[in-house]
Design an enzyme around this catalytic site. Structure first.
Site, PDB file in Angstrom:
ATOM      1  N   SER A  82       0.836  -1.204   0.000  1.00 36.59           N
ATOM      2  CA  SER A  82       0.000   0.000   0.000  1.00 36.59           C
ATOM      3  C   SER A  82       0.878   1.264   0.000  1.00 36.59           C
ATOM      4  O   SER A  82       1.653   1.460  -0.931  1.00 36.59           O
ATOM      5  CB  SER A  82      -0.965  -0.053   1.181  1.00 36.59           C
ATOM      6  OG  SER A  82      -2.033   0.852   1.008  1.00 36.59           O
ATOM      7  N   HIS A 232      -7.359  -6.132   0.469  1.00 38.73           N
ATOM      8  CA  HIS A 232      -6.196  -5.251   0.442  1.00 38.73           C
ATOM      9  C   HIS A 232      -5.100  -5.714   1.403  1.00 38.73           C
ATOM     10  O   HIS A 232      -3.919  -5.570   1.116  1.00 38.73           O
ATOM     11  CB  HIS A 232      -6.649  -3.827   0.790  1.00 38.73           C
ATOM     12  CG  HIS A 232      -5.570  -2.801   0.682  1.00 38.73           C
ATOM     13  ND1 HIS A 232      -4.829  -2.614  -0.465  1.00 38.73           N
ATOM     14  CD2 HIS A 232      -5.110  -1.886   1.582  1.00 38.73           C
ATOM     15  CE1 HIS A 232      -3.969  -1.619  -0.273  1.00 38.73           C
ATOM     16  NE2 HIS A 232      -4.113  -1.181   0.956  1.00 38.73           N
TER      17      HIS A 232
END
Length: 258
Positions: A82, A232
């Protein structure tokens, strides 16, 4: 910048995501330590690292590059999830010779719209809520967040202050002020032609087919692996598979490991 180190061998630098800390990637660090020297960073404004006013990707990358130089590492492999993935990409584009191989977990080199409003609301509620216990903080957060996994992830960064109240270890106000900067795309005309692997969560929308053209413009040797059934936080949802993917890529592409 705070970091932990484990293992012995060619250097691998791990960088966590937004609101996280180096220990979020502990399972990966442990899996790589038998072969590599693994550095797990707390990025600026996160964990136990110092706070920075400039949180642009270029500034964060420059701070990490300076840290790499301080460690005396002429070259290293980078893995970022990320936000950490964006910083790792920026480092590779700023200084391609510094990066031997690059793994980017569930993020693309593109600008993202704001999508953390509920998270910020939950964090603010705790920061101003005079919480005497972790349970108090969790209850406040449930007014804004439904995902139990997200709440528990954020609670990992809660600490008790000298006044007895709980607050965030990371620099919440600094992260909020720099939020648009970290959502931006890497602003680089340079290309990193070394080995790159993007790892996508199959249920995540952070890496999309329309990102492919931009990925290959900046990283022409990039490959993609998709982890089915993951969102994610793929490294936490299926750690064994994630660690195996990263390990195999480094074994094949990181000449420092030969």
């Amino acid at each position: 910048m705070h970091f932990s180190v484990s293992g012995e061998g060619p250097p691998v630098v791990l960088m966590h995501g937004l609101f996280g800390a180096g220990n979020n990637l502990g399972a990966l660090a442990r899996s790589l330590a038998p072969v590599y020297t693994v550095y797990s960073l707390d990025l600026p404004n996160h964990g136990r690292s110092g706070w920075a006013d400039d949180t642009s990707l270029a500034a964060l990358a420059a701070i990490v590059r300076a840290w790499i130089a301080e460690q005396g590492l002429p070259q290293a492999a980078l893995m970022g999830h990320s936000l950490g993935g964006k910083v790792a990409m920026e480092i590779a584009l700023q200084d391609p010779a510094l990066v031997a191989a690059l793994v980017v977990a569930d993020i693309a080199p593109v600008a993202y719209p704001p999508h953390h409003d509920a998270v910020f609301a939950a964090l603010d509620a705790v920061s101003t809520g005079h919480c005497r216990s972790r349970a108090d903080a969790e209850q406040l957060m449930k007014s804004h967040l439904r995902e139990e996994g997200v709440i528990q992830f954020l609670l990992m960064s809660l600490q008790r202050g000298a006044d007895g109240y709980y607050d965030w270890r990371f620099n919440l106000e600094g992260i909020k002020a720099g939020y648009s900067a970290v959502r931006a795309a890497p602003d680089r005309d340079r290309v990193f032609s070394g080995p790159v692997l993007f790892v996508k969560g199959g249920d995540s929308d952070y890496i999309l087919p329309e990102h492919r053209e931009r990925v290959l413009q900046l990283f022409p040797a990039a490959g993609l692996k998709t982890m089915p059934g993951c969102g994610h936080w793929l490294h936490a949802q299926q750690p064994a598979l994630f660690n195996s993917i990263v390990g195999r890529f480094l074994e094949t592409n990181y000449s420092g490991a030969q």
